[in-house]
Design a protein around this motif. Structure first.
Motif, PDB file in Angstrom:
ATOM      1  N   ASP A  28      51.518  33.797  29.906  1.00 21.74           N
ATOM      2  CA  ASP A  28      52.943  34.212  30.169  1.00 21.74           C
ATOM      3  C   ASP A  28      52.666  34.865  31.514  1.00 21.74           C
ATOM      4  N   ALA A  29      51.921  35.880  31.769  1.00 18.67           N
ATOM      5  CA  ALA A  29      51.862  36.554  32.896  1.00 18.67           C
ATOM      6  C   ALA A  29      51.338  35.681  33.987  1.00 18.67           C
ATOM      7  N   LYS A  30      50.251  35.054  33.698  1.00 16.74           N
ATOM      8  CA  LYS A  30      49.551  34.175  34.706  1.00 16.74           C
ATOM      9  C   LYS A  30      50.779  32.878  35.345  1.00 16.74           C
ATOM     10  N   LEU A  31      51.286  32.432  34.165  1.00 19.35           N
ATOM     11  CA  LEU A  31      52.266  31.417  34.779  1.00 19.35           C
ATOM     12  C   LEU A  31      53.382  32.057  35.733  1.00 19.35           C
ATOM     13  N   GLN A  69      53.095  34.911  37.292  1.00 15.17           N
ATOM     14  CA  GLN A  69      52.404  35.391  38.836  1.00 15.17           C
ATOM     15  C   GLN A  69      52.272  34.381  39.751  1.00 15.17           C
ATOM     16  N   ARG A  70      51.543  33.154  39.117  1.00 17.09           N
ATOM     17  CA  ARG A  70      51.029  31.927  39.910  1.00 17.09           C
ATOM     18  C   ARG A  70      52.494  31.005  40.407  1.00 17.09           C
ATOM     19  N   GLN A  71      53.643  31.343  39.653  1.00 15.75           N
ATOM     20  CA  GLN A  71      54.777  30.616  39.976  1.00 15.75           C
ATOM     21  C   GLN A  71      54.613  29.187  39.693  1.00 15.75           C
ATOM     22  N   ALA A  72      54.233  29.140  38.454  1.00 18.75           N
ATOM     23  CA  ALA A  72      54.096  27.424  37.822  1.00 18.75           C
ATOM     24  C   ALA A  72      55.505  26.978  37.422  1.00 18.75           C
ATOM     25  N   ARG A  73      55.739  25.748  37.735  1.00 15.66           N
ATOM     26  CA  ARG A  73      56.960  25.183  37.390  1.00 15.66           C
ATOM     27  C   ARG A  73      56.922  24.979  35.737  1.00 15.66           C
ATOM     28  N   GLU A  74      58.372  25.063  35.402  1.00 14.53           N
ATOM     29  CA  GLU A  74      58.490  24.852  33.884  1.00 14.53           C
ATOM     30  C   GLU A  74      58.433  23.666  33.534  1.00 14.53           C
ATOM     31  N   THR A  75      59.065  22.696  34.250  1.00 13.10           N
ATOM     32  CA  THR A  75      59.033  21.360  34.001  1.00 13.10           C
ATOM     33  C   THR A  75      58.149  20.529  34.746  1.00 13.10           C
ATOM     34  N   GLY A  76      58.361  19.271  34.568  1.00 15.94           N
ATOM     35  CA  GLY A  76      57.537  18.344  35.658  1.00 15.94           C
ATOM     36  C   GLY A  76      55.980  18.222  35.693  1.00 15.94           C
ATOM     37  N   CYS A 129      52.977  19.910  37.108  1.00 12.35           N
ATOM     38  CA  CYS A 129      52.376  21.172  37.879  1.00 12.35           C
ATOM     39  C   CYS A 129      51.086  21.488  37.650  1.00 12.35           C
ATOM     40  N   PRO A 130      50.128  21.302  38.605  1.00  7.97           N
ATOM     41  CA  PRO A 130      48.918  21.662  38.549  1.00  7.97           C
ATOM     42  C   PRO A 130      48.598  23.084  38.090  1.00  7.97           C
ATOM     43  N   VAL A 131      49.198  23.981  38.452  1.00  9.96           N
ATOM     44  CA  VAL A 131      48.875  25.110  38.210  1.00  9.96           C
ATOM     45  C   VAL A 131      48.939  25.473  36.776  1.00  9.96           C
ATOM     46  N   ARG A 132      50.018  25.038  36.200  1.00 11.65           N
ATOM     47  CA  ARG A 132      50.359  24.992  34.661  1.00 11.65           C
ATOM     48  C   ARG A 132      49.405  24.328  33.915  1.00 11.65           C
ATOM     49  N   ARG A 133      49.033  23.285  34.345  1.00 16.48           N
ATOM     50  CA  ARG A 133      48.050  22.617  33.753  1.00 16.48           C
ATOM     51  C   ARG A 133      46.763  23.044  33.836  1.00 16.48           C
TER      52      ARG A 133
END
Length: 267
Positions: free
Chosen positions: A115-118, A120-127, A129-133
């Protein structure tokens, strides 16, 4: 020692391999770490053994069987999650994945770190997103590490699931890229055809303007002809009426003369 980058997968402390990064030291390191160079043999040995890998005791030396099982577990972990290599100040470091069992607190900490990394790196919640992946892929690898330490066969099965998911995502990505390329080609073709169609439309509009001008000329000519014919008819009609009036007066005069001539004869 600071690792090259932070990951949600738990790794051991880095180990110094050599102070230079030439090919000879790399081959020497490969010989010294021969256990990680043959992951397929280690995984096959673990699958054929059929026995679960026991966790090492907290204190004291390991018995031979437990030490061998722990070595197999480490080999499988190194095959699933290869060691990380990085250089710093001309020194080559290797960091292997941790083989220590995970507790309930580790899982809770992993969730909090995710949760902190998501955030911190401003990952998108939907759609897409390479960061979230990337972060969820690291969490999945860490969960595979947890499961592999307790049951190597289950960890290998999860490894197949992970590879299948990655292969499916790669296939979808390839399909998406090919569809985008196809769409771009069609767009370029449409753009090229658009120029031809625009030129054709301009020609047709010019023809239309010429035809409209010709129609206006013909309409003006028709109106002029109709006006002339109307005036000619009116003139001829007036002449005809005047001739009729002249003929009527002449007829009246002749009748009067005739009556004046016939009147004495009757007497």
């Amino acid at each position: 020692m600071i690792p090259p980058y932070q990951s949600l997968v738990k790794y051991d402390n880095p180990v110094l391999i050599s102070k230079t990064t030439d090919k000879k030291t790399t081959r020497g390191r490969a010989k010294r770490t021969g256990s990680s160079s043959g992951p397929s043999q280690s995984m096959a040995a673990t699958l054929t053994s059929g026995a679960p890998v026991p966790t090492p005791p907290r204190g004291g030396k390991l018995p031979p069987m437990e030490k061998k099982a722990q070595q197999q577990t480490e080999d499988i972990l190194n095959a699933i999650l290869p060691p990380r290599e990085f250089t710093e100040k001309g020194q080559l470091w290797v960091q292997q994945v941790s083989a220590s069992p995970a507790t309930r607190l580790d899982v809770i900490n992993l969730q909090e770190q995710l949760d902190a990394k998501l955030q911190q790196r401003q990952a998108r919640e939907t759609g897409i997103c390479p960061v979230r992946r990337e972060l969820y892929s690291q969490v999945f690898d860490e969960l595979i590490r947890h499961v592999t330490i307790n049951c190597a066969e289950r960890g290998l099965l999860l490894l197949r699931v992970r590879d299948e998911i990655r292969m499916t995502l790669a296939a979808y990505q390839t399909l998406y890229e090919s569809s985008v390329a196809f769409g771009m080609r069609k767009a370029l073709q449409a753009e090229a055809g658009k120029a031809d169609l625009e030129a054709k439309v301009r020609d047709l509009e010019a023809d239309k303007a010429n035809l409209e001008a010709e129609v206006q000329k013909l309409k003006a000519k028709c109106e002029e002809i109709e006006r002339r014919e109307t005036e000619r008819r009116q003139t001829e009609q007036r002449k005809h009426e005047e001739e009729i009036q002249v003929l009527k007066r002449t007829n009246q005069q002749l009748r009067t003369q005739l009556e004046s001539i016939l009147a004495p004869a009757k007497k």
